[in-house]
Write an enzyme that holds these catalytic residues in place. Sequence first.
Site, short mmCIF file in Angstrom:
data_model
loop_
_atom_site.label_atom_id
_atom_site.label_comp_id
_atom_site.label_asym_id
_atom_site.label_seq_id
_atom_site.Cartn_x
_atom_site.Cartn_y
_atom_site.Cartn_z
N CYS A 51 -3.63 -0.93 -2.23
CA CYS A 51 -3.89 0.47 -2.58
C CYS A 51 -4.74 0.51 -3.86
CB CYS A 51 -2.55 1.15 -2.81
SG CYS A 51 -2.69 2.85 -3.37
N CYS B 43 -11.30 3.30 -2.13
CA CYS B 43 -10.05 3.83 -1.58
C CYS B 43 -9.86 3.16 -0.22
CB CYS B 43 -10.15 5.35 -1.42
SG CYS B 43 -8.76 6.07 -0.52
N GLU C 255 -7.16 9.81 8.16
CA GLU C 255 -5.87 9.73 8.86
C GLU C 255 -5.86 10.60 10.11
OE1 GLU C 255 -2.35 9.93 6.46
OE2 GLU C 255 -3.04 8.23 5.24
N ASP D 76 0.86 -1.20 0.00
CA ASP D 76 0.00 0.00 0.00
C ASP D 76 0.89 1.24 0.00
OD1 ASP D 76 -2.51 1.44 0.22
OD2 ASP D 76 -1.83 1.98 2.22
N SER D 77 0.29 2.39 -0.29
CA SER D 77 1.05 3.63 -0.24
C SER D 77 1.38 4.03 1.20
CB SER D 77 0.24 4.75 -0.91
OG SER D 77 -1.00 4.89 -0.27
N HIS E 64 -8.94 4.14 2.56
CA HIS E 64 -9.34 4.87 3.77
C HIS E 64 -10.85 4.94 3.98
CE1 HIS E 64 -5.22 6.08 3.25
NE2 HIS E 64 -5.24 6.86 4.32
N1 DGL Z 1 -4.09 3.99 -0.66
C1 DGL Z 1 -4.68 5.00 -1.51
C2 DGL Z 1 -5.86 4.38 -2.28
O1 DGL Z 1 -6.46 3.41 -1.88
C3 DGL Z 1 -5.15 6.20 -0.70
C4 DGL Z 1 -4.02 7.00 -0.10
C5 DGL Z 1 -3.07 7.60 -1.12
O2 DGL Z 1 -3.51 8.47 -1.92
O3 DGL Z 1 -1.92 7.22 -1.11
O4 DGL Z 1 -6.17 4.85 -3.35
#
Ligand code: DGL
Length: 272
Positions: free
Chosen positions: A74, A186, A154, A11-12, A188
């Site tokens: 992600c 997404c 977050e 993930d990011s 989050h």
């Molecule tokens: N993990 C990213 C997503 O699911 C969200 C956070 C980011 O932009 O890095 O798209």
Amino acid sequence: MTDKRAIGVFDSGVGGLTVYRALRAALPQEDFVYLGDTARLPYGTKSGETIKHYAAQAAARLREEDVKLLLVACNTASAQALPDLRERHPDIPCLGVVEPGARAAAGSSATGRIVVLATEGTVRSGAYRDAIHRLRPDAQVRGLACNLLVALAEEGWCEGLEAEAIVSRYVRQLGDDPFDTLVLGCTHFPLLAATLRRLLPSSVAVIDSAQTTARAVTAYLAEHDLEQSEKGRSGRNLFLVTDAPERFLLLAQRFLPEIDVNGVELVALRNA
Ligand code: DGL
């Protein structure tokens, strides 16, 4: 048959923990290696080329851990880099979160009118729209970029007045066109599901791509004889980040207090 190797999750940053949480619950006996590219998040506002480059580096690092399956948690990276990762790593399965979310949405919608809430990059890629159309060519898919919801989650502001004000502003942007299914596209957004639920008509089905992905990974392991089949085993976790392990730990505790993020290791990614 049992395959004792770990599952690699990329993930990011910290958001992919929503996917990890669903995977952990579905697959308690499996080992996981989670890599969060905290040095370079957010991915959601970056170009497709940059995301491909970052994802290739992350996948190469996870391969060093001898993973049996690579899951891109992600949404932005799944939307923009999955075909490239599959080409680079044909010898292991590379799965993402878009396909399972799209499948659930296509199956759940009676009218074919589907909304996808995601980052700018995911919406721009059209990946959810294309995946839904492959299953259901008649569907009318609308994507809405909700970048601010990433920061809100977050910050831990998932309920209450501020969360409702910001979420309802995005909901208003959807206008009066009816839809019966909404995808949380997404990492989050599952944390904001309760607030969204309150602001949407009760007839709208909300699809959590973390849950649908956990089911897809579980099925994939079973179908391909890749399960860790030792009964009653508690799987191990390894958390790797590319910057500020202490901040990852702090956010993880705030974001998903029920997850046990034990040690977090700092790693450097090399060019792939
Ligand atoms: N993990 C990213 C997503 O699911 C969200 C956070 C980011 O932009 O890095 O798209």
